[in-house]
Design an enzyme around this catalytic site. Structure first.
Site, short mmCIF file in Angstrom:
data_model
loop_
_atom_site.label_atom_id
_atom_site.label_comp_id
_atom_site.label_asym_id
_atom_site.label_seq_id
_atom_site.Cartn_x
_atom_site.Cartn_y
_atom_site.Cartn_z
N GLU A 89 -4.83 -5.55 10.40
CA GLU A 89 -3.76 -4.60 10.66
C GLU A 89 -3.98 -3.96 12.04
O GLU A 89 -4.79 -3.02 12.16
CB GLU A 89 -3.74 -3.51 9.60
CG GLU A 89 -3.55 -4.04 8.20
CD GLU A 89 -2.99 -2.97 7.28
OE1 GLU A 89 -1.92 -3.22 6.70
OE2 GLU A 89 -3.57 -1.88 7.17
N HIS A 92 -9.05 0.95 5.15
CA HIS A 92 -7.75 1.06 5.82
C HIS A 92 -7.92 1.91 7.09
O HIS A 92 -8.73 2.84 7.11
CB HIS A 92 -6.71 1.68 4.88
CG HIS A 92 -5.32 1.60 5.43
ND1 HIS A 92 -4.83 2.53 6.31
CD2 HIS A 92 -4.33 0.69 5.24
CE1 HIS A 92 -3.59 2.19 6.63
NE2 HIS A 92 -3.26 1.08 6.00
N SER A 106 4.17 -2.98 9.95
CA SER A 106 5.63 -3.02 10.04
C SER A 106 6.22 -4.37 9.58
O SER A 106 7.17 -4.87 10.18
CB SER A 106 6.10 -2.67 11.45
OG SER A 106 5.65 -1.36 11.79
N GLU A 143 -6.31 4.26 8.23
CA GLU A 143 -6.15 5.72 8.01
C GLU A 143 -7.43 6.32 7.45
O GLU A 143 -7.78 7.46 7.74
CB GLU A 143 -4.95 5.97 7.08
CG GLU A 143 -3.64 5.71 7.82
CD GLU A 143 -2.53 5.21 6.94
OE1 GLU A 143 -2.61 5.34 5.70
OE2 GLU A 143 -1.55 4.67 7.50
N GLY A 199 3.15 1.49 10.60
CA GLY A 199 4.09 2.61 10.43
C GLY A 199 4.85 2.96 11.70
O GLY A 199 5.50 4.00 11.78
N ASN A 245 0.86 -1.19 0.00
CA ASN A 245 0.00 0.00 0.00
C ASN A 245 0.90 1.23 0.00
O ASN A 245 1.57 1.51 0.99
CB ASN A 245 -0.88 -0.03 1.26
CG ASN A 245 -1.68 1.25 1.45
OD1 ASN A 245 -1.82 2.05 0.53
ND2 ASN A 245 -2.20 1.43 2.65
N LYS A 286 -0.06 4.34 -0.17
CA LYS A 286 -0.68 5.51 0.47
C LYS A 286 -0.47 6.75 -0.41
O LYS A 286 -0.52 6.67 -1.62
CB LYS A 286 -0.13 5.69 1.88
CG LYS A 286 -0.10 4.38 2.68
CD LYS A 286 0.26 4.58 4.11
CE LYS A 286 0.32 3.24 4.81
NZ LYS A 286 0.47 3.33 6.24
C1 PEP Z 1 -0.19 -0.20 6.14
O1 PEP Z 1 -0.31 0.98 6.07
O2 PEP Z 1 -1.08 -0.92 5.66
C2 PEP Z 1 0.97 -0.75 6.81
C3 PEP Z 1 0.91 -1.97 7.26
O3 PEP Z 1 2.07 0.07 6.96
P1 PEP Z 1 3.53 -0.34 7.51
O4 PEP Z 1 3.93 -1.61 6.82
O5 PEP Z 1 4.42 0.80 7.16
O6 PEP Z 1 3.40 -0.53 8.99
#
Ligand code: PEP
Length: 256
Positions: A169, A97, A215, A99, A175, A10, A12
């Site tokens: 997630e 998501h 992450s 966000e 992040g 992703n 973003k």
């Molecule tokens: C995401 O935004 O879906 C995500 C998992 O980000 P990151 O891998 O940077 O934690």
């Protein structure tokens, strides 16, 4: 029995069309010896999708969108319909998501509407669920996930469940550099699968692809993907550089 892994990136709000062309071409080259044992996709911003599709042509890399609206048309400034995505050759879309839930007012109900609109158009939704740290520490993780599943997947048929991807997630791991331990992630994935089993029966639940996100890096992907109920990864930061994302994909592919 493990399901086929699906590794997706992703992006973003990152990468112009020119940057997308460069990164996808680089990734394609780095995946030249990829054994094809898992599915791969990238989700660039809307305006970079066409560049991604052109650069990914002839490779195993699917290119999808990060959002879709549920209405066919109307007064929804700034939104795109599933038919518009489909016409642009888009067959994969991220929905709900964290966000979008946090900054754009996405709810379980709108996630459900968007998921149904995508499925009706023949687009595979990647439906995101996950708890915040506060919810986990307050002992509410299971009730939050259950509501996201029961409300977010309302009216989705058993057949449709095998045509979509669920992305678990934990918000506290996105992040932040903090990854759920493989044990924590496996336990939560098993819980999520048990909720789908309660709704659809074990046979259907056993087919549902449940990605882990938060992450995920080249160094921890193998350990996470070895867990029984983890069927892939939704990757943010580590999908932005072809070096990192190709290493992550190849490390996961080496497991099968
Ligand atoms: C995401 O935004 O879906 C995500 C998992 O980000 P990151 O891998 O940077 O934690």
């Amino acid at each position: 029995m493990k399901r086929r892994l699906f590794i997706a990136g992703n992006w973003k709000l990152n990468k112009t069309a020119a940057e997308t062309t460069e990164t996808v071409a680089d990734l394609k080259a780095k995946l030249a010896d990829f054994n094809g044992s898992l599915d791969v996709a990238l989700f660039p911003p809307f305006l970079s999708i066409a560049a991604g599709q052109a650069a990914a042509a002839g490779s195993p890399i699917g290119i999808g969108a990060q959002n879709v609206h549920f209405a066919e048309s109307g007064a929804y400034t700034g939104e795109l319909s599933a038919a518009m995505l489909k016409e642009a050759g888009i067959e994969l879309v991220i929905i709900g998501h964290s966000e979008r839930r946090q900054y754009f007012g996405e709810t379980n109900e709108t996630v459900n509407l968007r998921t149904k609109a995508a499925l009706a158009a023949g687009i595979k939704p990647f439906v995101c669920i996950g708890e915040t740290l506060e919810e986990r520490e307050g002992g509410n993780m299971e009730s939050v996930l259950k509501a996201q599943i029961v409300e977010g997947f309302a009216d989705i048929t058993a057949e449709q469940m095998t045509n979509l991807v669920v992305a678990y997630e934990p918000v506290w791991a996105i992040g932040t550099g903090v990854t759920a331990s493989p044990e924590q992630a496996q336990d939560t994935h098993a819980y999520i699968r048990s909720e789908f089993a309660a709704l659809y029966g074990q046979e259907v639940a056993d087919k549902v692809i449940i990605q882990y996100g938060g992450s995920v890096k080249p160094a921890n992907v193998a350990e996470l993907m070895s867990c029984e109920d983890i069927d892939g990864a939704l990757v943010g930061g580590a999908s932005l550089k072809a070096d990192d994302f190709s290493a992550l994909i190849l490390n996961a592919a080496a497991l099968s």
